[in-house]
Design a protein around this motif. Sequence first.
Motif, PDB file in Angstrom:
ATOM      1  N   TRP A   1      24.930 -17.592  10.545  1.00  0.00           N
ATOM      2  CA  TRP A   1      23.703 -17.611   9.728  1.00  0.00           C
ATOM      3  C   TRP A   1      22.476 -17.760  10.619  1.00  0.00           C
ATOM      4  O   TRP A   1      21.436 -17.118  10.365  1.00  0.00           O
ATOM      5  CB  TRP A   1      23.755 -18.746   8.720  1.00  0.00           C
ATOM      6  N   GLU A   2      22.572 -18.609  11.631  1.00  0.00           N
ATOM      7  CA  GLU A   2      21.430 -18.778  12.535  1.00  0.00           C
ATOM      8  C   GLU A   2      21.116 -17.479  13.269  1.00  0.00           C
ATOM      9  O   GLU A   2      19.947 -17.131  13.473  1.00  0.00           O
ATOM     10  CB  GLU A   2      21.731 -19.898  13.537  1.00  0.00           C
ATOM     11  N   GLN A   3      22.148 -16.748  13.653  1.00  0.00           N
ATOM     12  CA  GLN A   3      21.922 -15.477  14.344  1.00  0.00           C
ATOM     13  C   GLN A   3      21.277 -14.449  13.418  1.00  0.00           C
ATOM     14  O   GLN A   3      20.395 -13.689  13.843  1.00  0.00           O
ATOM     15  CB  GLN A   3      23.256 -14.942  14.885  1.00  0.00           C
ATOM     16  N   VAL A   4      21.707 -14.415  12.161  1.00  0.00           N
ATOM     17  CA  VAL A   4      21.110 -13.478  11.203  1.00  0.00           C
ATOM     18  C   VAL A   4      19.637 -13.822  10.979  1.00  0.00           C
ATOM     19  O   VAL A   4      18.765 -12.936  10.972  1.00  0.00           O
ATOM     20  CB  VAL A   4      21.893 -13.495   9.878  1.00  0.00           C
ATOM     21  N   LEU A   5      19.350 -15.111  10.790  1.00  0.00           N
ATOM     22  CA  LEU A   5      17.954 -15.519  10.597  1.00  0.00           C
ATOM     23  C   LEU A   5      17.121 -15.232  11.838  1.00  0.00           C
ATOM     24  O   LEU A   5      15.931 -14.910  11.727  1.00  0.00           O
ATOM     25  CB  LEU A   5      17.899 -17.010  10.248  1.00  0.00           C
ATOM     26  N   ALA A   6      17.743 -15.341  13.006  1.00  0.00           N
ATOM     27  CA  ALA A   6      17.013 -15.031  14.243  1.00  0.00           C
ATOM     28  C   ALA A   6      16.644 -13.556  14.327  1.00  0.00           C
ATOM     29  O   ALA A   6      15.712 -13.193  15.061  1.00  0.00           O
ATOM     30  CB  ALA A   6      17.868 -15.429  15.450  1.00  0.00           C
ATOM     31  N   LEU A   7      17.344 -12.698  13.608  1.00  0.00           N
ATOM     32  CA  LEU A   7      16.974 -11.285  13.537  1.00  0.00           C
ATOM     33  C   LEU A   7      15.964 -11.022  12.427  1.00  0.00           C
ATOM     34  O   LEU A   7      15.041 -10.207  12.593  1.00  0.00           O
ATOM     35  CB  LEU A   7      18.223 -10.426  13.298  1.00  0.00           C
ATOM     36  N   LEU A   8      16.121 -11.708  11.283  1.00  0.00           N
ATOM     37  CA  LEU A   8      15.286 -11.410  10.119  1.00  0.00           C
ATOM     38  C   LEU A   8      13.874 -11.975  10.250  1.00  0.00           C
ATOM     39  O   LEU A   8      12.889 -11.287   9.936  1.00  0.00           O
ATOM     40  CB  LEU A   8      15.952 -11.959   8.851  1.00  0.00           C
ATOM     41  N   TRP A   9      13.754 -13.220  10.717  1.00  0.00           N
ATOM     42  CA  TRP A   9      12.435 -13.848  10.756  1.00  0.00           C
ATOM     43  C   TRP A   9      11.454 -13.088  11.661  1.00  0.00           C
ATOM     44  O   TRP A   9      10.322 -12.803  11.247  1.00  0.00           O
ATOM     45  CB  TRP A   9      12.549 -15.308  11.197  1.00  0.00           C
ATOM     46  N   PRO A  10      11.824 -12.783  12.886  1.00  0.00           N
ATOM     47  CA  PRO A  10      10.856 -12.044  13.727  1.00  0.00           C
ATOM     48  C   PRO A  10      10.461 -10.698  13.126  1.00  0.00           C
ATOM     49  O   PRO A  10       9.292 -10.285  13.239  1.00  0.00           O
ATOM     50  CB  PRO A  10      11.611 -11.871  15.056  1.00  0.00           C
ATOM     51  N   ARG A  11      11.428  -9.998  12.495  1.00  0.00           N
ATOM     52  CA  ARG A  11      11.084  -8.707  11.903  1.00  0.00           C
ATOM     53  C   ARG A  11      10.132  -8.880  10.732  1.00  0.00           C
ATOM     54  O   ARG A  11       9.169  -8.115  10.570  1.00  0.00           O
ATOM     55  CB  ARG A  11      12.360  -7.989  11.433  1.00  0.00           C
ATOM     56  N   PHE A  12      10.375  -9.896   9.917  1.00  0.00           N
ATOM     57  CA  PHE A  12       9.483 -10.153   8.785  1.00  0.00           C
ATOM     58  C   PHE A  12       8.076 -10.487   9.271  1.00  0.00           C
ATOM     59  O   PHE A  12       7.075  -9.973   8.739  1.00  0.00           O
ATOM     60  CB  PHE A  12      10.047 -11.298   7.954  1.00  0.00           C
ATOM     61  N   GLU A  13       7.980 -11.335  10.282  1.00  0.00           N
ATOM     62  CA  GLU A  13       6.668 -11.692  10.816  1.00  0.00           C
ATOM     63  C   GLU A  13       5.971 -10.478  11.422  1.00  0.00           C
ATOM     64  O   GLU A  13       4.745 -10.322  11.279  1.00  0.00           O
ATOM     65  CB  GLU A  13       6.830 -12.802  11.851  1.00  0.00           C
ATOM     66  N   LEU A  14       6.754  -9.616  12.091  1.00  0.00           N
ATOM     67  CA  LEU A  14       6.162  -8.412  12.677  1.00  0.00           C
ATOM     68  C   LEU A  14       5.599  -7.487  11.599  1.00  0.00           C
ATOM     69  O   LEU A  14       4.467  -6.986  11.722  1.00  0.00           O
ATOM     70  CB  LEU A  14       7.208  -7.668  13.511  1.00  0.00           C
ATOM     71  N   ILE A  15       6.358  -7.259  10.526  1.00  0.00           N
ATOM     72  CA  ILE A  15       5.882  -6.389   9.442  1.00  0.00           C
ATOM     73  C   ILE A  15       4.633  -6.986   8.799  1.00  0.00           C
ATOM     74  O   ILE A  15       3.664  -6.276   8.490  1.00  0.00           O
ATOM     75  CB  ILE A  15       6.990  -6.174   8.401  1.00  0.00           C
ATOM     76  N   LEU A  16       4.651  -8.314   8.603  1.00  0.00           N
ATOM     77  CA  LEU A  16       3.491  -8.966   7.990  1.00  0.00           C
ATOM     78  C   LEU A  16       2.271  -8.846   8.893  1.00  0.00           C
ATOM     79  O   LEU A  16       1.151  -8.583   8.422  1.00  0.00           O
ATOM     80  CB  LEU A  16       3.827 -10.434   7.714  1.00  0.00           C
ATOM     81  N   GLU A  17       2.458  -9.018  10.187  1.00  0.00           N
ATOM     82  CA  GLU A  17       1.339  -8.883  11.121  1.00  0.00           C
ATOM     83  C   GLU A  17       0.841  -7.435  11.168  1.00  0.00           C
ATOM     84  O   GLU A  17      -0.371  -7.200  11.325  1.00  0.00           O
ATOM     85  CB  GLU A  17       1.781  -9.344  12.503  1.00  0.00           C
ATOM     86  N   MET A  18       1.743  -6.479  11.032  1.00  0.00           N
ATOM     87  CA  MET A  18       1.318  -5.067  10.985  1.00  0.00           C
ATOM     88  C   MET A  18       0.454  -4.813   9.755  1.00  0.00           C
ATOM     89  O   MET A  18      -0.554  -4.093   9.825  1.00  0.00           O
ATOM     90  CB  MET A  18       2.541  -4.157  10.964  1.00  0.00           C
ATOM     91  N   ASN A  19       0.812  -5.404   8.640  1.00  0.00           N
ATOM     92  CA  ASN A  19      -0.006  -5.250   7.437  1.00  0.00           C
ATOM     93  C   ASN A  19      -1.354  -5.936   7.592  1.00  0.00           C
ATOM     94  O   ASN A  19      -2.383  -5.417   7.144  1.00  0.00           O
ATOM     95  CB  ASN A  19       0.742  -5.820   6.226  1.00  0.00           C
ATOM     96  N   VAL A  20      -1.341  -7.132   8.227  1.00  0.00           N
ATOM     97  CA  VAL A  20      -2.603  -7.821   8.482  1.00  0.00           C
ATOM     98  C   VAL A  20      -3.502  -6.951   9.358  1.00  0.00           C
ATOM     99  O   VAL A  20      -4.703  -6.781   9.086  1.00  0.00           O
ATOM    100  CB  VAL A  20      -2.338  -9.191   9.147  1.00  0.00           C
ATOM    101  N   GLN A  21      -2.933  -6.378  10.394  1.00  0.00           N
ATOM    102  CA  GLN A  21      -3.714  -5.538  11.308  1.00  0.00           C
ATOM    103  C   GLN A  21      -4.203  -4.278  10.613  1.00  0.00           C
ATOM    104  O   GLN A  21      -5.337  -3.819  10.848  1.00  0.00           O
ATOM    105  CB  GLN A  21      -2.855  -5.175  12.523  1.00  0.00           C
ATOM    106  N   SER A  22      -3.374  -3.729   9.717  1.00  0.00           N
ATOM    107  CA  SER A  22      -3.797  -2.511   9.016  1.00  0.00           C
ATOM    108  C   SER A  22      -4.985  -2.788   8.112  1.00  0.00           C
ATOM    109  O   SER A  22      -5.902  -1.962   8.002  1.00  0.00           O
ATOM    110  CB  SER A  22      -2.630  -1.945   8.209  1.00  0.00           C
ATOM    111  N   VAL A  23      -5.010  -3.944   7.466  1.00  0.00           N
ATOM    112  CA  VAL A  23      -6.150  -4.295   6.612  1.00  0.00           C
ATOM    113  C   VAL A  23      -7.374  -4.575   7.472  1.00  0.00           C
ATOM    114  O   VAL A  23      -8.500  -4.192   7.134  1.00  0.00           O
ATOM    115  CB  VAL A  23      -5.801  -5.518   5.730  1.00  0.00           C
ATOM    116  N   ARG A  24      -7.144  -5.254   8.602  1.00  0.00           N
ATOM    117  CA  ARG A  24      -8.266  -5.589   9.477  1.00  0.00           C
ATOM    118  C   ARG A  24      -8.939  -4.335  10.034  1.00  0.00           C
ATOM    119  O   ARG A  24     -10.169  -4.293  10.198  1.00  0.00           O
ATOM    120  CB  ARG A  24      -7.770  -6.476  10.612  1.00  0.00           C
ATOM    121  N   SER A  25      -8.139  -3.331  10.334  1.00  0.00           N
ATOM    122  CA  SER A  25      -8.686  -2.124  10.968  1.00  0.00           C
ATOM    123  C   SER A  25      -9.105  -1.046   9.961  1.00  0.00           C
ATOM    124  O   SER A  25      -9.519   0.040  10.374  1.00  0.00           O
ATOM    125  CB  SER A  25      -7.644  -1.542  11.925  1.00  0.00           C
ATOM    126  N   THR A  26      -8.994  -1.314   8.686  1.00  0.00           N
ATOM    127  CA  THR A  26      -9.380  -0.308   7.684  1.00  0.00           C
ATOM    128  C   THR A  26     -10.898  -0.139   7.655  1.00  0.00           C
ATOM    129  O   THR A  26     -11.646  -1.123   7.539  1.00  0.00           O
ATOM    130  CB  THR A  26      -8.868  -0.720   6.290  1.00  0.00           C
TER     131      THR A  26
END
Length: 723
Positions: free
Chosen positions: A469-494
């Motif tokens: 479970w820890e290994q799965v979360l170690a894959l999911l959390w960084p990807r979720f944060e990356l997607i969220l940061e990409m959305n933040v950046q997309s709004v910032r640069s609009t």
Amino acid sequence: MAAAATMAAAARELVLRTGTSDMEEEEGPLAGGAGLQESLQLGELDITSDEFILDEVDVHIQANLEDELVKEALKTGVDLRHYSKQVELELQQIEQKSIRDYIQESENIASLHNQITACDAVLERMEQMLGAFQSDLSSISSEIRTLQEQSGAMNIRLRNRQAVRGKLGELVDGLVVPSALVTAILEAPVTEPRFLEQLQELDAKAAAVREQEARGTAACADVRGVLDRLRVKAVMKIREFILQKIYSFRKPMTNYQIPQTALLKYRFFYQFLLGNERATAKEIRDEYVETLSKIYLSYYRSYLGRLMKVQYEEVAEKDDLMGVEDTAKKGFFSKPSLRSRNTIFTLGTRGSVISPTELEAPILVPHTAQRGEQRYPFEALFRSQHYALLDNSCREYLFICEFFVVSGPAAHDLFHAVMGRTLSMTLKHLESYLADCYDAIAVFLCIHIVLRFRNIAAKRDVPALDRYWEQVLALLWPRFELILEMNVQSVRSTDPQRLGGLDTRPHYITRRYAEFSSALVSINQTIPNERTMQLLGQLQVEVENFVLRVAAEFSSRKEQLVFLINNYDMMLGVLMERAADDSKEVESFQQLLNARTQEFIEELLSPPFGGLVAFVKEAEALIERGQAERLRGEEARVTQLIRGFGSSWKSSVESLSQDVMRSFTNFRNGTSIIQGALTQLIQVYHRFHRVLSQPQLRALPARAELINIHHLMVELKKHKPNF
């Protein structure tokens, strides 16, 4: 009296002494009495004794003179000699009477003497008899003590013999090999209950022989050969039986859980091997690990491949971000985008996958879904895959602990030997999928699925999956944060200027944010995570800035406020549908909406009633500073305001209401703004009345044209929209 008695006693003694000879002659036969022949013992009254001391006589005389009777006699002059003779005569008479009484009772006395003599003889014989009894009892007591000592010694010997007999019996019972054991081990099938019973007996005897051999018991050599042959035979039969069961797992289309469950009935077989033939036990364990490892890997690889075929064909791509314009064009060879990019930011019914009923629902059957042409989002496939993994892993871990008699780190190692390849394959597949996944809601739902499955595994007391479970979360959390940061950046640069034509309605980017934020907030409420709230806070700041940048593109402040209110109201409404009323997002947008609404109301009232509002504020300021006299110069202005308001307020209110209802897409919000504007208008007009009531303006003729405040309130209520 005491002195007289003493003297009389002395006189009687003398008479008895002098008359002894006469009495002896008269009594005749009584003269031989032992008691009468003895001389009288007078003690202190014997004046013939040499021990009589005159000093003592003087003491007695002195004591008698102290007697009251003697003192009285001396006082009255009585003649003591005459009195003494009289007393002596009386004593002689008494003595003679006593002698006669004694003589009369002489026969009885003699009889009494004889009886006493006889009784004395009887008592003497009884004394002798009791003495004999005492001596007999003494000898009997010594004999009893001897018997007690002998009995105690016999009891000790008996207990010792019984203890020896018990130990010897246990030893013999543990060493003797009954014929039933031999018959069952050699002839009975391993599936029969009697084989299992006798196998347990054989295991106990083998353990007993090993223990006795360690103590140096020579009798063990007599049964060692028989037990070894039986042990070898039992090991061969057990090995063949268990290996057949394990090989049956490999048959195609076989439900391996059925023979696996059957093996639990014979878990003592492995315990017997573990205690008597460790090499065979290791062989069976290695064969089990190898077989089950391949079965699980093959099953999950096949299931995972078929499961991914029923996923939605349209998935989010790297260009499907919150700040990307709907009108953005792609290259000639680019894939077609989603028919509606907004769907990837909307939760809809996808959140049900983490509900208690759906979380532990039966797993998806890919070929059934394909026949029905059903499609599922990634989180549903992830839930089905990991629920199957959780269920099988829990069953496998419990089977390993029970059948192979392991626990703690040993159980973890054996479990990972069986499931390790399957878990690694699953992690690699997830890592590969996440590398090209841009669906933040799907990833966040997968995170919460893992958190819930981890709790279920803990309730089932299966810690072997904790590391996975820890290994799965170690894959999911960084990807979720990356997607969220990409959305933040997309709004910032609009750039608002690239968005094409603008209007005051809610913008699609803010709608995306509202749906996306409410989805994450509602999911995060079940198991809160501070990192998620921080990322959402960053996204909210960028969206607020974006809304302000777009609003700045409008030329008039009124249009800017309408745009801001529409967007804040829309975001607030979407958030309140899923998030709690006291969440940070709801409170933040509520404050922004209230501030812009109040500013819009003032902007709305400014054209038709701006002069009235300005005058009221100026007049109240003058009154507050004590300069009310300056109001006398404002009579013409006040008259114009009164007449202008009276002639145009109805049309102005009507125009105001229509303008508001056209400007706002949410009729409920428009109604609230109209009510706020009318309420503020009434408050301003009421303040205008109070200003005109000042002494400086009280005599103004135009005051008669003022509209009654209550009448105004009644009329304004007619303009209140009802929805």
